[in-house]
Design a protein around this motif. Structure first.
Motif, PDB file in Angstrom:
ATOM      1  N   HIS A   2       0.796  -1.221   0.000  1.00 30.47           N
ATOM      2  CA  HIS A   2       0.000   0.000   0.000  1.00 30.47           C
ATOM      3  C   HIS A   2       0.834   1.280   0.000  1.00 30.47           C
ATOM      4  O   HIS A   2       0.282   2.375  -0.056  1.00 30.47           O
ATOM      5  CB  HIS A   2      -0.929   0.001   1.217  1.00 30.47           C
ATOM      6  N   GLY A   3       2.140   1.164   0.115  1.00 28.17           N
ATOM      7  CA  GLY A   3       2.994   2.335   0.137  1.00 28.17           C
ATOM      8  C   GLY A   3       4.432   1.911   0.363  1.00 28.17           C
ATOM      9  O   GLY A   3       4.779   0.728   0.232  1.00 28.17           O
ATOM     10  N   LEU A   4       5.272   2.896   0.715  1.00 34.85           N
ATOM     11  CA  LEU A   4       6.702   2.659   0.900  1.00 34.85           C
ATOM     12  C   LEU A   4       7.106   2.973   2.336  1.00 34.85           C
ATOM     13  O   LEU A   4       6.671   3.972   2.910  1.00 34.85           O
ATOM     14  CB  LEU A   4       7.510   3.534  -0.060  1.00 34.85           C
ATOM     15  N   GLY A   5       7.927   2.101   2.927  1.00 35.46           N
ATOM     16  CA  GLY A   5       8.427   2.371   4.267  1.00 35.46           C
ATOM     17  C   GLY A   5       8.765   1.083   4.999  1.00 35.46           C
ATOM     18  O   GLY A   5       8.471   0.002   4.513  1.00 35.46           O
ATOM     19  N   GLU A   6       9.335   1.148   6.015  1.00 38.19           N
ATOM     20  CA  GLU A   6       9.761   2.394   6.555  1.00 38.19           C
ATOM     21  C   GLU A   6      11.135   2.707   6.002  1.00 38.19           C
ATOM     22  O   GLU A   6      12.056   1.897   6.132  1.00 38.19           O
ATOM     23  CB  GLU A   6       9.706   2.264   8.095  1.00 38.19           C
ATOM     24  N   ILE A   7      11.229   3.875   5.395  1.00 36.69           N
ATOM     25  CA  ILE A   7      12.497   4.313   4.822  1.00 36.69           C
ATOM     26  C   ILE A   7      13.335   4.900   5.949  1.00 36.69           C
ATOM     27  O   ILE A   7      12.882   5.786   6.673  1.00 36.69           O
ATOM     28  CB  ILE A   7      12.264   5.384   3.729  1.00 36.69           C
ATOM     29  N   ARG A  35       9.068  10.506  -5.898  1.00 37.58           N
ATOM     30  CA  ARG A  35       8.352  10.630  -7.180  1.00 37.58           C
ATOM     31  C   ARG A  35       7.442   9.423  -7.393  1.00 37.58           C
ATOM     32  O   ARG A  35       6.291   9.557  -7.809  1.00 37.58           O
ATOM     33  CB  ARG A  35       9.341  10.766  -8.345  1.00 37.58           C
ATOM     34  N   LEU A  36       7.951   8.224  -7.099  1.00 34.62           N
ATOM     35  CA  LEU A  36       7.138   7.014  -7.250  1.00 34.62           C
ATOM     36  C   LEU A  36       5.925   7.066  -6.321  1.00 34.62           C
ATOM     37  O   LEU A  36       4.805   6.735  -6.733  1.00 34.62           O
ATOM     38  CB  LEU A  36       7.986   5.770  -6.939  1.00 34.62           C
ATOM     39  N   SER A  37       6.138   7.489  -5.098  1.00 36.62           N
ATOM     40  CA  SER A  37       5.038   7.611  -4.148  1.00 36.62           C
ATOM     41  C   SER A  37       3.972   8.562  -4.690  1.00 36.62           C
ATOM     42  O   SER A  37       2.765   8.282  -4.610  1.00 36.62           O
ATOM     43  CB  SER A  37       5.594   8.123  -2.808  1.00 36.62           C
ATOM     44  N   ASP A  38       4.419   9.662  -5.269  1.00 34.26           N
ATOM     45  CA  ASP A  38       3.475  10.639  -5.830  1.00 34.26           C
ATOM     46  C   ASP A  38       2.751  10.051  -7.042  1.00 34.26           C
ATOM     47  O   ASP A  38       1.522  10.122  -7.138  1.00 34.26           O
ATOM     48  CB  ASP A  38       4.247  11.910  -6.213  1.00 34.26           C
ATOM     49  N   GLU A  39       3.517   9.442  -7.949  1.00 38.12           N
ATOM     50  CA  GLU A  39       2.911   8.871  -9.164  1.00 38.12           C
ATOM     51  C   GLU A  39       1.898   7.791  -8.828  1.00 38.12           C
ATOM     52  O   GLU A  39       0.850   7.678  -9.468  1.00 38.12           O
ATOM     53  CB  GLU A  39       4.014   8.268 -10.061  1.00 38.12           C
TER      54      GLU A  39
END
Ligand SMILES: [Zn+2]
Length: 162
Positions: free
Chosen positions: A114-119, A136-140
């Motif tokens: 569902h998203g990226l993390g934990e970075i 950018r990927l998160s935004d796109e």
């Protein structure tokens, strides 16, 4: 609805053979080399959620340096989200400076996370240049990105319960 916005789950082999996963992974070793440092699988997390009356948890991975560890962990997060679709949301963990970070992040998002993390940048300053492609990927993809922040000084903080 009770939501836990930040939990960690690990594949069973990372629990049973954590010493192997400490090799070449200083951040993981700093937190989890201690056999008493708590680690849990998806089933263990859902059992704790049932016990503590948590409806949904966001489960995140770890900023592995080795691609094979990131893929193993992200594969497990994808399978766990598919296994518990009403209870778990998953975030794909990649370490931004690694050459494969964006490719692996795209793979994990396509695989149902569902998203990226934990970075996290545990032992250096935030590397904004390497983070930019993931932002950018998160935004796109219109998916969230979770950043762990800390100062790049001091000693390791063992993951112990009080
Ligand atoms: Zn965390």
């Amino acid at each position: 609805m009770v939501v836990d916005a930040h939990t960690h789950i690990f594949p069973p082999e990372m629990l049973s053979d954590r010493a192997r996963f400490c090799e070449g992974e200083p951040a993981f070793a700093a937190i989890y080399a201690d056999p008493e440092a708590p680690m849990v699988t998806a089933e263990g997390l859902v059992a704790a959620m049932d016990r503590d009356q948590v409806d949904v948890s966001w489960a995140v991975g770890f900023p592995w340096l080795k691609e094979e560890n990131a893929r193993l962990h992200n594969d497990y997060l994808m399978a766990s989200v598919a296994q518990f679709p009403e209870r778990l949301r998953g975030l794909a963990a990649v370490h931004p400076p690694q050459a494969w970070a964006r490719r692996e992040a795209e793979r994990a998002l396509a695989g149902g996370l569902h998203g990226l993390g934990e970075i996290a940048f545990y032992d250096t300053d935030l590397n904004v240049k390497s983070l930019a492609p993931l932002c950018r990927l998160s935004d796109e993809a219109d998916r969230p990105i979770l950043l762990h922040t800390n100062e790049p000084v001091g000693t390791g903080i063992p993951a112990r319960r009080p």
